[in-house]
Motif scaffolding. Structure first.
Motif, short mmCIF file in Angstrom:
data_model
loop_
_atom_site.label_atom_id
_atom_site.label_comp_id
_atom_site.label_asym_id
_atom_site.label_seq_id
_atom_site.Cartn_x
_atom_site.Cartn_y
_atom_site.Cartn_z
N LYS A 245 50.02 36.08 33.02
CA LYS A 245 49.85 37.46 33.48
C LYS A 245 48.69 37.57 34.48
O LYS A 245 48.80 38.26 35.49
N ALA A 246 47.60 36.89 34.18
CA ALA A 246 46.43 36.93 35.06
C ALA A 246 46.77 36.36 36.44
O ALA A 246 46.38 36.93 37.47
N ILE A 247 47.49 35.25 36.46
CA ILE A 247 47.90 34.63 37.73
C ILE A 247 48.81 35.57 38.51
O ILE A 247 48.66 35.75 39.72
N ALA A 248 49.75 36.20 37.81
CA ALA A 248 50.68 37.12 38.47
C ALA A 248 49.95 38.33 39.04
O ALA A 248 50.22 38.76 40.18
N ILE A 249 49.01 38.88 38.29
CA ILE A 249 48.27 40.06 38.77
C ILE A 249 47.37 39.70 39.94
O ILE A 249 47.37 40.37 40.98
N GLY A 250 46.57 38.64 39.79
CA GLY A 250 45.66 38.25 40.87
C GLY A 250 46.39 37.82 42.13
O GLY A 250 46.05 38.23 43.24
N GLY A 251 47.43 37.00 41.97
CA GLY A 251 48.20 36.54 43.12
C GLY A 251 49.00 37.66 43.76
O GLY A 251 49.08 37.76 44.99
N GLY A 252 49.59 38.51 42.94
CA GLY A 252 50.35 39.64 43.47
C GLY A 252 49.47 40.60 44.25
O GLY A 252 49.83 41.06 45.33
N LEU B 286 39.87 37.39 40.66
CA LEU B 286 40.44 38.38 39.74
C LEU B 286 41.29 37.70 38.68
O LEU B 286 41.18 38.04 37.49
N ALA B 287 42.12 36.75 39.07
CA ALA B 287 42.97 36.04 38.12
C ALA B 287 42.14 35.30 37.08
O ALA B 287 42.43 35.33 35.88
N VAL B 288 41.08 34.64 37.51
CA VAL B 288 40.22 33.91 36.58
C VAL B 288 39.51 34.88 35.65
O VAL B 288 39.41 34.63 34.44
N TYR B 289 39.03 35.98 36.19
CA TYR B 289 38.38 36.98 35.34
C TYR B 289 39.33 37.47 34.25
O TYR B 289 38.97 37.53 33.07
N GLY C 23 40.04 37.16 27.83
CA GLY C 23 40.56 37.16 26.47
C GLY C 23 40.54 35.82 25.79
O GLY C 23 41.19 35.65 24.76
N GLU C 24 39.84 34.84 26.33
CA GLU C 24 39.84 33.50 25.76
C GLU C 24 38.46 33.08 25.31
O GLU C 24 37.45 33.61 25.75
N ASP C 25 38.45 32.10 24.42
CA ASP C 25 37.19 31.49 24.02
C ASP C 25 36.72 30.56 25.13
O ASP C 25 37.45 30.26 26.07
N ALA C 26 35.49 30.08 25.00
CA ALA C 26 34.94 29.16 25.99
C ALA C 26 35.78 27.89 26.05
O ALA C 26 36.25 27.39 25.04
N THR C 27 36.00 27.39 27.26
CA THR C 27 36.75 26.14 27.43
C THR C 27 35.79 25.02 27.79
O THR C 27 34.68 25.26 28.26
N GLU C 28 36.24 23.80 27.56
CA GLU C 28 35.38 22.64 27.85
C GLU C 28 35.23 22.42 29.35
O GLU C 28 34.21 21.94 29.80
N ARG D 289 32.65 32.26 33.31
CA ARG D 289 32.80 31.32 32.18
C ARG D 289 31.98 31.79 30.99
O ARG D 289 30.96 32.46 31.13
N LYS D 290 32.49 31.43 29.83
CA LYS D 290 31.75 31.77 28.60
C LYS D 290 30.97 30.56 28.17
O LYS D 290 31.43 29.45 28.18
N LYS D 291 29.74 30.80 27.78
CA LYS D 291 28.85 29.69 27.41
C LYS D 291 28.87 29.46 25.93
O LYS D 291 29.13 30.28 25.13
#
Length: 158
Positions: free
Chosen positions: A7-14, A42-45, A50-55, A156-158
């Motif tokens: 959804k984020a990719i579709a919104i940001g790219g659109g 925007l897509a990354v934001y 809604g996600e936890d921190a990634t490695e 990014r989340k720390k």
């Protein structure tokens, strides 16, 4: 890939694809594809919200940004059809005027190429549409990945 990221990719790219075709607003793309970079950020934001921190947030951001650039290229190409029908193919018309005003007379293949890019009458040149799509896919994915890395640095989340 999660539904949230899609959804984020579709919104940001659109959003970037549509904004890139709006007359006058599309001038911002002259500044290092600012609309494409902004759509990727925007897509990354939206994806990271809604996600936890990634490695590896930078790798994820680059991937999300590149995919939003691909979406922007496809959406932009689709939106360019009615925009070109309404406002005309300004770039090709300007090129033709420049050549004619400078007294340059093109014959044969170069002239046919410019005419196919301009389209005939109210139509859009299919060659121009496909060339624009391929060019946009390449450029937008590169600048989208750059925007994705910037977005990952910001959100990014720390």
């Amino acid at each position: 890939m999660s539904q949230n990221r899609i959804k984020a990719i579709a919104i940001g790219g659109g959003a970037a694809g549509i904004a890139s075709q709006v007359p006058i607003l599309n001038i911002l793309n002259v500044l290092c594809c600012a609309l494409i970079v902004g759509g990727a950020i925007l897509a990354v934001y939206l994806a990271f919200r809604g996600e936890d921190a990634t490695e590896s947030p930078y790798g994820a951001g680059a991937g999300i940004g590149a995919l939003s650039g691909v979406v922007a290229a496809v959406v932009g190409t689709i939106v360019s059809i009615p925009v070109t029908l309404i406002f005309g193919n300004v770039a090709a018309e300007t090129l033709q005027e420049l050549l004619e005003n400078d007294g340059i007379q093109l014959e044969g293949a170069p002239r046919q190429m410019i005419e196919s890019f301009a389209g005939s009458g109210d139509s859009i040149g299919a060659l121009a549409l496909m060339t624009g799509l391929v060019f946009s896919l390449i450029v937008n994915s590169i600048f989208g990945a750059l925007g994705g890395v910037l977005g990952a640095a910001f959100f990014r989340k720390k």
